[in-house]
Design a protein around this motif. Sequence first.
Motif, PDB file in Angstrom:
ATOM      1  N   ILE A  27       0.898  -1.154   0.097  1.00  0.00           N
ATOM      2  CA  ILE A  27      -0.049  -0.132  -0.002  1.00  0.00           C
ATOM      3  C   ILE A  27       0.998   1.187   0.028  1.00  0.00           C
ATOM      4  CG2 ILE A  27      -1.927   1.202   1.250  1.00  0.00           C
ATOM      5  CD1 ILE A  27      -2.389  -1.518   2.624  1.00  0.00           C
ATOM      6  N   LEU A  28       0.820   1.959  -0.975  1.00  0.00           N
ATOM      7  CA  LEU A  28       1.548   3.250  -0.944  1.00  0.00           C
ATOM      8  C   LEU A  28       0.846   4.513  -0.241  1.00  0.00           C
ATOM      9  CD1 LEU A  28       2.413   3.069  -4.730  1.00  0.00           C
ATOM     10  CD2 LEU A  28       3.458   1.894  -3.023  1.00  0.00           C
ATOM     11  N   PHE A  29       1.835   5.584   0.148  1.00  0.00           N
ATOM     12  CA  PHE A  29       1.362   6.887   0.813  1.00  0.00           C
ATOM     13  C   PHE A  29      -0.003   7.368  -0.048  1.00  0.00           C
ATOM     14  CE2 PHE A  29       1.316  11.228   1.078  1.00  0.00           C
ATOM     15  CZ  PHE A  29       1.408  11.512   2.558  1.00  0.00           C
ATOM     16  N   GLY A  30      -0.882   7.463   0.869  1.00  0.00           N
ATOM     17  CA  GLY A  30      -2.454   8.427   0.449  1.00  0.00           C
ATOM     18  C   GLY A  30      -3.289   7.215  -0.048  1.00  0.00           C
ATOM     19  N   GLU A  31      -2.934   6.012  -0.167  1.00  0.00           N
ATOM     20  CA  GLU A  31      -4.078   5.028  -0.565  1.00  0.00           C
ATOM     21  C   GLU A  31      -4.827   4.521   0.760  1.00  0.00           C
ATOM     22  OE1 GLU A  31      -1.586   2.911  -4.443  1.00  0.00           O
ATOM     23  OE2 GLU A  31      -1.749   1.796  -2.580  1.00  0.00           O
ATOM     24  N   ALA A  32      -6.191   4.474   0.297  1.00  0.00           N
ATOM     25  CA  ALA A  32      -7.164   4.162   1.094  1.00  0.00           C
ATOM     26  C   ALA A  32      -7.562   2.579   1.409  1.00  0.00           C
ATOM     27  CB  ALA A  32      -8.397   4.858   1.073  1.00  0.00           C
ATOM     28  N   PHE A  33      -8.202   2.145   2.217  1.00  0.00           N
ATOM     29  CA  PHE A  33      -8.550   0.781   2.403  1.00  0.00           C
ATOM     30  C   PHE A  33      -9.929   0.845   3.415  1.00  0.00           C
ATOM     31  CE2 PHE A  33      -4.819   1.480   4.934  1.00  0.00           C
ATOM     32  CZ  PHE A  33      -5.365   1.189   5.963  1.00  0.00           C
ATOM     33  N   GLU A  34     -10.416  -0.317   3.059  1.00  0.00           N
ATOM     34  CA  GLU A  34     -11.547  -0.906   3.923  1.00  0.00           C
ATOM     35  C   GLU A  34     -11.030  -1.623   5.052  1.00  0.00           C
ATOM     36  OE1 GLU A  34     -14.890  -2.561   1.956  1.00  0.00           O
ATOM     37  OE2 GLU A  34     -15.089  -1.024   0.612  1.00  0.00           O
ATOM     38  N   ILE A  35     -11.351  -1.727   6.246  1.00  0.00           N
ATOM     39  CA  ILE A  35     -11.005  -2.590   7.308  1.00  0.00           C
ATOM     40  C   ILE A  35     -11.952  -3.760   7.443  1.00  0.00           C
ATOM     41  CG2 ILE A  35     -10.505  -2.688   9.701  1.00  0.00           C
ATOM     42  CD1 ILE A  35      -9.682   0.040   9.836  1.00  0.00           C
ATOM     43  N   LEU A  36     -11.523  -4.902   7.571  1.00  0.00           N
ATOM     44  CA  LEU A  36     -12.282  -5.967   7.681  1.00  0.00           C
ATOM     45  C   LEU A  36     -12.478  -6.845   9.072  1.00  0.00           C
ATOM     46  CD1 LEU A  36     -11.357  -7.862   4.008  1.00  0.00           C
ATOM     47  CD2 LEU A  36     -13.278  -6.148   4.644  1.00  0.00           C
ATOM     48  N   GLU A  37     -11.263  -6.740   9.503  1.00  0.00           N
ATOM     49  CA  GLU A  37     -11.298  -7.407  10.681  1.00  0.00           C
ATOM     50  C   GLU A  37     -10.105  -7.014  11.752  1.00  0.00           C
ATOM     51  OE1 GLU A  37     -10.420 -12.202  12.489  1.00  0.00           O
ATOM     52  OE2 GLU A  37     -10.744 -11.722  10.203  1.00  0.00           O
ATOM     53  N   TRP A  38     -10.243  -6.870  12.760  1.00  0.00           N
ATOM     54  CA  TRP A  38      -9.123  -6.584  13.675  1.00  0.00           C
ATOM     55  C   TRP A  38      -8.577  -7.618  14.549  1.00  0.00           C
ATOM     56  CZ3 TRP A  38      -7.163  -1.534  14.031  1.00  0.00           C
ATOM     57  CH2 TRP A  38      -8.016  -0.414  13.589  1.00  0.00           C
ATOM     58  N   LYS A  39      -7.188  -7.918  14.737  1.00  0.00           N
ATOM     59  CA  LYS A  39      -6.650  -8.807  15.535  1.00  0.00           C
ATOM     60  C   LYS A  39      -5.846  -8.210  16.604  1.00  0.00           C
ATOM     61  CE  LYS A  39      -6.945 -13.106  12.871  1.00  0.00           C
ATOM     62  NZ  LYS A  39      -7.550 -13.860  13.888  1.00  0.00           N
ATOM     63  N   GLU A  40      -5.246  -8.807  17.426  1.00  0.00           N
ATOM     64  CA  GLU A  40      -4.358  -8.324  18.417  1.00  0.00           C
ATOM     65  C   GLU A  40      -3.506  -7.269  17.822  1.00  0.00           C
ATOM     66  OE1 GLU A  40      -1.511  -9.400  22.359  1.00  0.00           O
ATOM     67  OE2 GLU A  40      -2.491 -10.795  21.218  1.00  0.00           O
ATOM     68  N   LYS A  41      -2.602  -7.987  16.735  1.00  0.00           N
ATOM     69  CA  LYS A  41      -1.427  -7.154  16.091  1.00  0.00           C
ATOM     70  C   LYS A  41      -1.530  -7.014  14.704  1.00  0.00           C
ATOM     71  CE  LYS A  41       3.793  -7.846  15.626  1.00  0.00           C
ATOM     72  NZ  LYS A  41       3.663  -7.436  14.192  1.00  0.00           N
ATOM     73  N   TRP A  42      -2.678  -7.467  14.175  1.00  0.00           N
ATOM     74  CA  TRP A  42      -2.730  -7.350  12.787  1.00  0.00           C
ATOM     75  C   TRP A  42      -4.350  -6.981  12.409  1.00  0.00           C
ATOM     76  CZ3 TRP A  42       1.470  -8.246   9.612  1.00  0.00           C
ATOM     77  CH2 TRP A  42       2.411  -8.578  10.084  1.00  0.00           C
ATOM     78  N   VAL A  43      -4.141  -6.421  11.192  1.00  0.00           N
ATOM     79  CA  VAL A  43      -5.735  -6.015  10.756  1.00  0.00           C
ATOM     80  C   VAL A  43      -5.870  -6.329   9.320  1.00  0.00           C
ATOM     81  CG1 VAL A  43      -7.112  -3.826  10.116  1.00  0.00           C
ATOM     82  CG2 VAL A  43      -5.688  -3.871  12.252  1.00  0.00           C
ATOM     83  N   GLN A  44      -7.037  -7.094   8.917  1.00  0.00           N
ATOM     84  CA  GLN A  44      -7.197  -7.563   7.440  1.00  0.00           C
ATOM     85  C   GLN A  44      -8.049  -6.514   6.783  1.00  0.00           C
ATOM     86  OE1 GLN A  44     -10.202 -10.564   6.831  1.00  0.00           O
ATOM     87  NE2 GLN A  44      -8.822 -11.837   5.428  1.00  0.00           N
ATOM     88  N   ILE A  45      -7.440  -6.084   5.506  1.00  0.00           N
ATOM     89  CA  ILE A  45      -8.023  -4.991   4.870  1.00  0.00           C
ATOM     90  C   ILE A  45      -8.340  -5.523   3.484  1.00  0.00           C
ATOM     91  CG2 ILE A  45      -6.560  -3.247   6.122  1.00  0.00           C
ATOM     92  CD1 ILE A  45      -5.058  -2.944   3.478  1.00  0.00           C
ATOM     93  N   THR A  46      -8.943  -4.393   2.671  1.00  0.00           N
ATOM     94  CA  THR A  46      -9.190  -4.690   1.407  1.00  0.00           C
ATOM     95  C   THR A  46      -9.016  -3.327   0.663  1.00  0.00           C
ATOM     96  OG1 THR A  46     -10.902  -6.492   1.342  1.00  0.00           O
ATOM     97  CG2 THR A  46     -10.842  -4.965  -0.684  1.00  0.00           C
ATOM     98  N   THR A  47      -7.979  -3.285  -0.339  1.00  0.00           N
ATOM     99  CA  THR A  47      -7.557  -1.818  -0.941  1.00  0.00           C
ATOM    100  C   THR A  47      -8.692  -1.514  -1.600  1.00  0.00           C
ATOM    101  OG1 THR A  47      -6.652  -3.035  -2.886  1.00  0.00           O
ATOM    102  CG2 THR A  47      -5.200  -2.753  -0.716  1.00  0.00           C
TER     103      THR A  47
END
Length: 253
Positions: A27-47
């Motif tokens: 993911i490059l600077f300024g690119e947005a994404f949807e957040i699908l799932e939060w974990k303790e250390k990680w986040v699942q996203i869709t660009t």
Amino acid sequence: MEYGICNLAVIPLRAEPSDRSEMVSQILFGEAFEILEWKEKWVQITTALDEYTGWIDRLHVNTLGHLAYKRLQQSPAPRTYRAVTQAWKIIDNSVVYLPVGSSLAFLEGTTSYIGNQRFEIIGEIGETDNLRNIAMSFLNAPYLWGGRTHWGIDCSGFTQAVFRLKGFHLKRDAWQQALEGREIESTLTSRFGDLAFFDNADGRITHVGIVLGGGEIIHASGKVKIDTLDSQGIYSEELKRYTHKLRVIKRYF
């Protein structure tokens, strides 16, 4: 739905929530994404750019409001087109080195606003329609699986980056890109800017490059380089053999 935006130069996108997992994209600077799932250390996203799903480090997440996300979708941000563009981070007087194709989100004049942070852009802003110069600027960039920058890039990341600076948004993987565009009859009728796709022994599309014309192709294989293209595929003068078998050529504009 929750959203986020990249306020770092580049964030690795991994297949699984682990530092040891392969990097499937960036993911490059300024690119947005949807957040699908939060974990303790990680986040699942869709660009937002290409609807690519993966995991990023939770510490790399900078949240973005729903209305701001929609605004970006409706009015795409200008992009950087130099190999490196400097952004002065006002809050701590530091410099972020932006890779080519970075999105200058919420740009006002020469200032990009990301959340409560301001970045003063030092360098040229906008798009360039010189596709050949863009492609050639990547020559000798090292091959990196999942890479999208001059410091490391894979074959479909290369074609996506070049086309994006032309204003055309390709999907992320070679097989996805091959589903778009219109088929060209042969290498003899191909022209500069067409994409050539190559398959493996199982018939799966695994490689892509940009046709230069005159029997040449520029592609990322080991590094971004120029090789010979004919009806059989890519012939490497360096290796004295064919390295990729041609499947199809597509035209997009």
